[in-house]
Design a protein around this motif. Structure first.
Motif, short mmCIF file in Angstrom:
data_model
loop_
_atom_site.label_atom_id
_atom_site.label_comp_id
_atom_site.label_asym_id
_atom_site.label_seq_id
_atom_site.Cartn_x
_atom_site.Cartn_y
_atom_site.Cartn_z
N HIS A 36 32.02 0.68 45.58
CA HIS A 36 32.88 1.83 45.85
C HIS A 36 33.82 1.50 47.00
N LEU A 37 35.10 1.61 46.73
CA LEU A 37 36.07 1.37 47.80
C LEU A 37 36.26 2.66 48.60
N SER A 38 36.55 2.50 49.89
CA SER A 38 36.83 3.67 50.71
C SER A 38 38.19 4.25 50.32
N GLU A 39 38.47 5.45 50.79
CA GLU A 39 39.73 6.12 50.49
C GLU A 39 40.94 5.24 50.87
N LYS A 40 40.84 4.67 52.08
CA LYS A 40 41.94 3.86 52.58
C LYS A 40 42.12 2.58 51.75
N ALA A 41 40.99 1.98 51.37
CA ALA A 41 41.06 0.76 50.57
C ALA A 41 41.66 1.07 49.19
N LEU A 42 41.38 2.27 48.67
CA LEU A 42 41.96 2.66 47.39
C LEU A 42 43.48 2.79 47.49
N GLN A 43 43.95 3.32 48.64
CA GLN A 43 45.40 3.36 48.86
C GLN A 43 45.95 1.95 48.86
N ASN A 81 47.61 -11.91 61.59
CA ASN A 81 48.11 -12.99 60.76
C ASN A 81 48.51 -12.47 59.37
N ILE A 82 47.66 -11.62 58.79
CA ILE A 82 47.97 -11.06 57.46
C ILE A 82 49.21 -10.16 57.55
N LYS A 83 49.27 -9.35 58.61
CA LYS A 83 50.44 -8.48 58.80
C LYS A 83 51.71 -9.31 58.92
N ALA A 84 51.63 -10.38 59.71
CA ALA A 84 52.80 -11.23 59.91
C ALA A 84 53.27 -11.81 58.59
N LEU A 86 52.91 -10.46 55.64
CA LEU A 86 53.55 -9.40 54.86
C LEU A 86 54.94 -9.08 55.42
N ASN A 87 55.06 -9.11 56.76
CA ASN A 87 56.34 -8.77 57.39
C ASN A 87 57.43 -9.79 57.12
N SER A 88 57.05 -11.08 57.19
CA SER A 88 58.11 -12.07 57.16
C SER A 88 58.12 -12.94 55.91
N GLY A 89 56.98 -13.03 55.21
CA GLY A 89 56.93 -13.90 54.04
C GLY A 89 57.08 -15.36 54.44
N VAL A 90 56.59 -16.26 53.61
CA VAL A 90 56.74 -17.70 53.86
C VAL A 90 56.94 -18.37 52.51
N ASN A 91 57.87 -19.27 52.41
CA ASN A 91 58.12 -19.97 51.14
C ASN A 91 58.23 -18.98 49.98
N ALA A 92 57.35 -19.12 48.99
CA ALA A 92 57.45 -18.25 47.81
C ALA A 92 56.84 -16.87 48.04
N MET A 93 56.20 -16.66 49.19
CA MET A 93 55.62 -15.34 49.48
C MET A 93 56.73 -14.42 49.95
N PRO A 94 57.01 -13.35 49.16
CA PRO A 94 58.12 -12.48 49.53
C PRO A 94 57.84 -11.69 50.79
N GLU A 102 50.72 1.49 55.51
CA GLU A 102 50.58 0.77 54.24
C GLU A 102 49.94 -0.60 54.47
N LYS A 103 50.36 -1.25 55.54
CA LYS A 103 49.77 -2.55 55.88
C LYS A 103 48.29 -2.39 56.19
N LYS A 104 47.98 -1.33 56.95
CA LYS A 104 46.57 -1.08 57.30
C LYS A 104 45.74 -0.86 56.04
N ALA A 105 46.31 -0.10 55.09
CA ALA A 105 45.57 0.19 53.86
C ALA A 105 45.35 -1.10 53.06
N LEU A 106 46.39 -1.93 52.97
CA LEU A 106 46.27 -3.20 52.25
C LEU A 106 45.20 -4.08 52.90
N ILE A 107 45.20 -4.12 54.23
CA ILE A 107 44.23 -4.94 54.93
C ILE A 107 42.81 -4.40 54.73
N GLN A 108 42.68 -3.08 54.72
CA GLN A 108 41.37 -2.48 54.44
C GLN A 108 40.89 -2.86 53.05
#
Ligand code: HEC
Length: 142
Positions: A36-43, A81-84, A86-94, A102-108
């Motif tokens: 079961h994912l938490s509410e935030k993880a579901l977001q 590191n994960i936030k960075a 997502l913020n800046s992307g590297v090579n093929a990572m957009p 939203e970043k917090k939810a993704l990380i959760q």
């Protein structure tokens, strides 16, 4: 005893062994509890799906193969590191313009996926009944 009777006896022994084995295999209850994912993880999961992260990344080896598998990324990198990434992307990572929550939810979401197990999981053993027992985070955390 006649030879044909011996064969018949042997054959029925094999068949009953086969049936017994199958009965044990298909009726033994394994403990696959639902995750079961938490509410935030579901977001976070819905952002993951909307942004199609899975088209380039994998969980447990399943997904697209342009980027790395992210099953255990939460244990490997810190949140900054994960936030960075997502913020800046590297090579093929957009680069994504996510809001802080939203970043917090993704990380959760990534954190809770990480807790479900290991990938790749090289610590597997074959049990006497034919099941493969793999190293399992959920059981360890109990
Ligand atoms: C177009 C393909 C693509 C998409 C879509 C994509 N990524 Fe990536 N991602 C990559 C690639 C390629 C890398 C590796 C970049 C590098 O280090 O060269 C990466 C790296 C990462 C990393 C860092 C991995 C590590 O080992 O440090 C994270 C975290 C990540 N992506 C998360 C996401 C999330 C979350 C999404 C969805 C919001 C997403 N990515 C969408 C291609 C993609």
């Amino acid at each position: 005893m006649e030879t044909s009777k011996k064969y018949l006896l042997f054959l029925s022994l094999l068949i009953s062994l086969f049936l017994a084995y199958n009965f044990i295999i298909y009726t033994s209850k394994e403990d696959y509890e639902t995750i079961h994912l938490s509410e935030k993880a579901l977001q976070g999961e819905s952002i993951w799906l909307k942004k199609n992260c899975n088209s380039c990344h994998q969980f447990y080896g399943l997904g697209g193969y342009l980027g790395p598998d992210l099953t255990n990324i939460y244990s490997k990198r810190d949140e900054a590191n994960i936030k960075a990434m997502l913020n800046s992307g590297v090579n093929a990572m957009p680069k994504f313009n996510f809001k802080e929550n939203e970043k917090k939810a993704l990380i959760q979401f990534l954190k809770e996926v990480d807790q479900t197990g290991y990938y790749p999981n090289k610590e597997a053993s074959i049990e006497y009944n034919g099941w493969v027992e793999i190293k399992n985070k959920q059981h360890e955390n109990r």
